[in-house]
Design an enzyme around this catalytic site. Structure first.
Site, PDB file in Angstrom:
ATOM      1  N   GLY A 219      -2.863  -8.995   7.024  1.00  0.00           N
ATOM      2  CA  GLY A 219      -4.164  -9.680   7.058  1.00  0.00           C
ATOM      3  C   GLY A 219      -5.320  -8.691   7.100  1.00  0.00           C
ATOM      4  O   GLY A 219      -5.518  -7.900   6.178  1.00  0.00           O
TER       5      GLY A 219
ATOM      6  N   LYS B  65       0.938 -11.711  -1.475  1.00  0.00           N
ATOM      7  CA  LYS B  65       2.082 -10.822  -1.260  1.00  0.00           C
ATOM      8  C   LYS B  65       3.325 -11.272  -2.013  1.00  0.00           C
ATOM      9  O   LYS B  65       4.101 -10.440  -2.491  1.00  0.00           O
ATOM     10  CB  LYS B  65       2.379 -10.655   0.230  1.00  0.00           C
ATOM     11  CG  LYS B  65       2.869 -11.837   1.003  1.00  0.00           C
ATOM     12  CD  LYS B  65       1.868 -12.871   1.422  1.00  0.00           C
ATOM     13  CE  LYS B  65       0.674 -12.397   2.154  1.00  0.00           C
ATOM     14  NZ  LYS B  65      -0.325 -13.379   2.502  1.00  0.00           N
TER      15      LYS B  65
ATOM     16  N   GLY C 248      -5.302 -15.881   8.776  1.00  0.00           N
ATOM     17  CA  GLY C 248      -6.572 -16.582   9.003  1.00  0.00           C
ATOM     18  C   GLY C 248      -7.601 -16.166   7.965  1.00  0.00           C
ATOM     19  O   GLY C 248      -7.574 -15.043   7.446  1.00  0.00           O
TER      20      GLY C 248
ATOM     21  N   GLU D 136       1.806 -23.499   8.851  1.00  0.00           N
ATOM     22  CA  GLU D 136       1.654 -24.439   7.734  1.00  0.00           C
ATOM     23  C   GLU D 136       2.451 -25.714   8.023  1.00  0.00           C
ATOM     24  O   GLU D 136       3.421 -25.683   8.792  1.00  0.00           O
ATOM     25  CB  GLU D 136       2.237 -23.820   6.454  1.00  0.00           C
ATOM     26  CG  GLU D 136       1.673 -22.461   6.091  1.00  0.00           C
ATOM     27  CD  GLU D 136       0.344 -22.553   5.386  1.00  0.00           C
ATOM     28  OE1 GLU D 136      -0.017 -23.652   4.929  1.00  0.00           O
ATOM     29  OE2 GLU D 136      -0.343 -21.515   5.313  1.00  0.00           O
TER      30      GLU D 136
ATOM     31  N   LYS E 200       6.040  -8.629   2.494  1.00  0.00           N
ATOM     32  CA  LYS E 200       5.119  -7.595   2.993  1.00  0.00           C
ATOM     33  C   LYS E 200       5.818  -6.249   3.158  1.00  0.00           C
ATOM     34  O   LYS E 200       5.267  -5.213   2.787  1.00  0.00           O
ATOM     35  CB  LYS E 200       4.502  -8.066   4.317  1.00  0.00           C
ATOM     36  CG  LYS E 200       3.553  -9.251   4.124  1.00  0.00           C
ATOM     37  CD  LYS E 200       3.195  -9.932   5.428  1.00  0.00           C
ATOM     38  CE  LYS E 200       2.265 -11.118   5.217  1.00  0.00           C
ATOM     39  NZ  LYS E 200       2.115 -11.979   6.385  1.00  0.00           N
TER      40      LYS E 200
ATOM     41  N   ILE F 229      -5.767  -6.066   8.969  1.00  0.00           N
ATOM     42  CA  ILE F 229      -5.490  -4.675   9.399  1.00  0.00           C
ATOM     43  C   ILE F 229      -5.470  -3.771   8.166  1.00  0.00           C
ATOM     44  O   ILE F 229      -4.748  -4.049   7.212  1.00  0.00           O
ATOM     45  CB  ILE F 229      -4.109  -4.562  10.094  1.00  0.00           C
ATOM     46  CG1 ILE F 229      -3.909  -5.657  11.132  1.00  0.00           C
ATOM     47  CG2 ILE F 229      -3.936  -3.187  10.701  1.00  0.00           C
ATOM     48  CD1 ILE F 229      -2.489  -5.691  11.698  1.00  0.00           C
TER      49      ILE F 229
HETATM   50  N1  HSE Z   1       1.296 -17.086   7.043  1.00  0.00           N
HETATM   51  C1  HSE Z   1       1.138 -15.689   7.347  1.00  0.00           C
HETATM   52  C2  HSE Z   1       1.249 -15.466   8.838  1.00  0.00           C
HETATM   53  C3  HSE Z   1      -0.161 -15.106   6.884  1.00  0.00           C
HETATM   54  O1  HSE Z   1       1.433 -16.407   9.590  1.00  0.00           O
HETATM   55  O2  HSE Z   1       1.145 -14.315   9.236  1.00  0.00           O
HETATM   56  C4  HSE Z   1      -0.183 -14.897   5.417  1.00  0.00           C
HETATM   57  O3  HSE Z   1       0.896 -14.106   5.015  1.00  0.00           O
END
Ligand code: HSE
Length: 445
Positions: free
Chosen positions: A138, A109, A306, A194, A209, A140
């Site tokens: 993700g 993205k 995920g 992360e 997004k 969806i």
């Molecule tokens: N790190 C993002 C989240 C997923 O926690 O939704 C990938 O954009």
């Protein structure tokens, strides 16, 4: 228009979480995909420099290679999956694959939000296409909703919870009363955040997004840099709790609205009524709430992050590319950013809505009168007021929170008022302001 259907051989560039899960899905579910789609999609290459993750997933050594040029020269490879991530190397690989005539599928993205129009133009020049279902929400299928299921609609508004990490942290704060730092540490321990969570908690990932989704929703080009963005990293547990008392849930909300004088795109912590279905999105789940002029209100819900859920969306793009559907869509629809001019984006000050304000004040006579007359002078009408009795009544030495909610007002008027309030001696520090988002009502025609 490109009418060629790419060869169903797939090369996955970058075997990290999403690349590895995609390769595994293609490898393990080859027969299922052929049965369901009628297409013999096949994992031909995994391109990387380090194959330890690929090996740990049990992927076949025969697919491992570090020679990107040889992969791109293979006519059996029609589809390249870019799961390298980041901007520089990913962009280089992306362009090379498009120039080699490959259909590129990505979950990146950040790359699309920064360089989408440029990459789309390269695809068009080379008679190929790109697909990016996995970039937003993700697993969806929200990109498909915008480019297929909702095509007959003028989209009026889109509201999204688009970051699983942030939604998990906010759910922990709201439901377990955890401080932000503790909820973040727990998310990291659970592998939901992360080690460096900046992109997520700063709101930037969500901004990437919403920029992509809004461009498809409205058929316009939007500038990422002009999206007002605030993350959850400065959100105080006190405000989450006061919001709950007033009937609201704090969410990191992405908003894209069509207004009479332009488009408002923004990402900020917001309060949503506990009655609204978006308030029910808990933990690492994502959701998008989209309004079309014929369909009315629609909602999409699922896992926004995920390996496996994201691989589901990547694989859907691969299948759709192999059917020729995504290529046809890319060359036919007028929604893609490279086909549209930059659009007027409204600044945060132009937003009209209801607001939550929390000030830390010294408990002295006249405090409320002073603050409410400043708000009144700026034409801001108070809707509710909340103050807890101090532990030691009349202790004027310590500051205490007061909470005010407003009726509908323009944000720049409120900013002007709060600037004055923040200067008062009776106010400790700066006020906190949170937009209470009431979704636009259905506008059916
Ligand atoms: N790190 C993002 C989240 C997923 O926690 O939704 C990938 O954009």
């Amino acid at each position: 228009m490109n009418s060629t259907i790419p060869a169903p051989g797939v090369a996955v560039l970058g075997c990290g979480t999403v690349g590895g899960a995609t390769a595994q899905l293609l490898y393990s579910d080859e027969a299922l995909i052929q049965e369901r789609s009628g297409i013999p999609v096949r994992l031909k290459y995994i391109v990387d420099l380090d194959f330890s993750h690929a090996r740990s997933l049990g992927l076949p050594e025969s697919t491992f290679t570090s020679d990107l040029n040889a992969v791109l020269a293979d006519p059996e490879v029609g589809i390249v999956v870019e799961t390298v991530g980041g901007l520089t190397t990913a962009k280089d690989f992306f362009e090379k694959a498009l120039k080699a005539g490959k259909h590129v599928v990505t979950a990146n993205k950040a790359l699309l939000a920064h360089h989408g129009p440029e990459l789309m133009a390269v695809a068009r020049e080379n008679g190929t296409a790109l697909s990016f279902e996995a970039s937003c929400g993700g697993g969806i299928p929200v990109i498909r909703a915008l480019t297929d299921g909702l095509l007959a609609n003028r989209i009026d508004a889109l509201y999204g919870i688009l970051n699983g990490t942030c939604n998990f942290i906010l759910t922990e704060m709201a439901e377990k009363g955890k401080q932000y730092e503790d909820a973040l540490a727990d998310a990291q321990a659970d592998g939901l955040a992360e080690a460096d969570p900046t992109l997520d908690v700063s709101g930037m990932d969500t901004a990437h997004k919403i920029t992509i989704m809004a461009s498809l929703a409205f058929g316009r080009r939007f500038d990422l840099e002009s999206v007002p963005v605030e993350g959850i990293d400065t959100l105080d547990l006190m405000d989450v709790k006061f919001g709950a008392e007033l009937g609201y849930v704090a969410k990191l909300l992405a908003v894209a609205e069509r207004k009479s004088d332009g488009f408002s795109l923004r990402v900020r912590p917001a309060f949503i009524s506990t009655e609204h279905p978006l308030a029910w999105i808990r933990g690492p789940f994502n959701a998008a709430s989209i309004y079309g002029h014929r369909v009315g209100h629609t909602m999409y819900y699922g896992r926004g992050a995920g390996g496996s859920p994201t691989a589901s969306a990547v694989a859907a793009d691969i299948i759709s590319a192999a059917h020729g559907i995504d290529g046809t869509r890319f060359h036919t629809l007028g929604l893609y950013q490279d086909r549209n001019k930059p659009e007027k984006q409204l600044p945060a000050g132009a937003i009209t809505g209801r607001y939550y304000i929390r000030a830390m004040v010294f408990d002295r006579p006249g405090v409320l009168g002073t603050i409410s007359s400043i708000l009144g002078n700026h034409n801001i009408s108070i809707s509710s007021f909340l103050q807890k009795e101090p532990p030691e009544a009349g202790d004027g030495g310590r500051s205490l929170p007061i909470v005010i909610t407003t009726h509908k007002t323009r944000e720049e008027d409120l900013n002007g008022a709060l600037e004055e309030v923040n200067k008062l001696e009776i106010v400790d520090g700066s006020c906190t302001m949170i937009n209470i988002v009431d979704e636009r009502p259905e506008n059916l025609s």
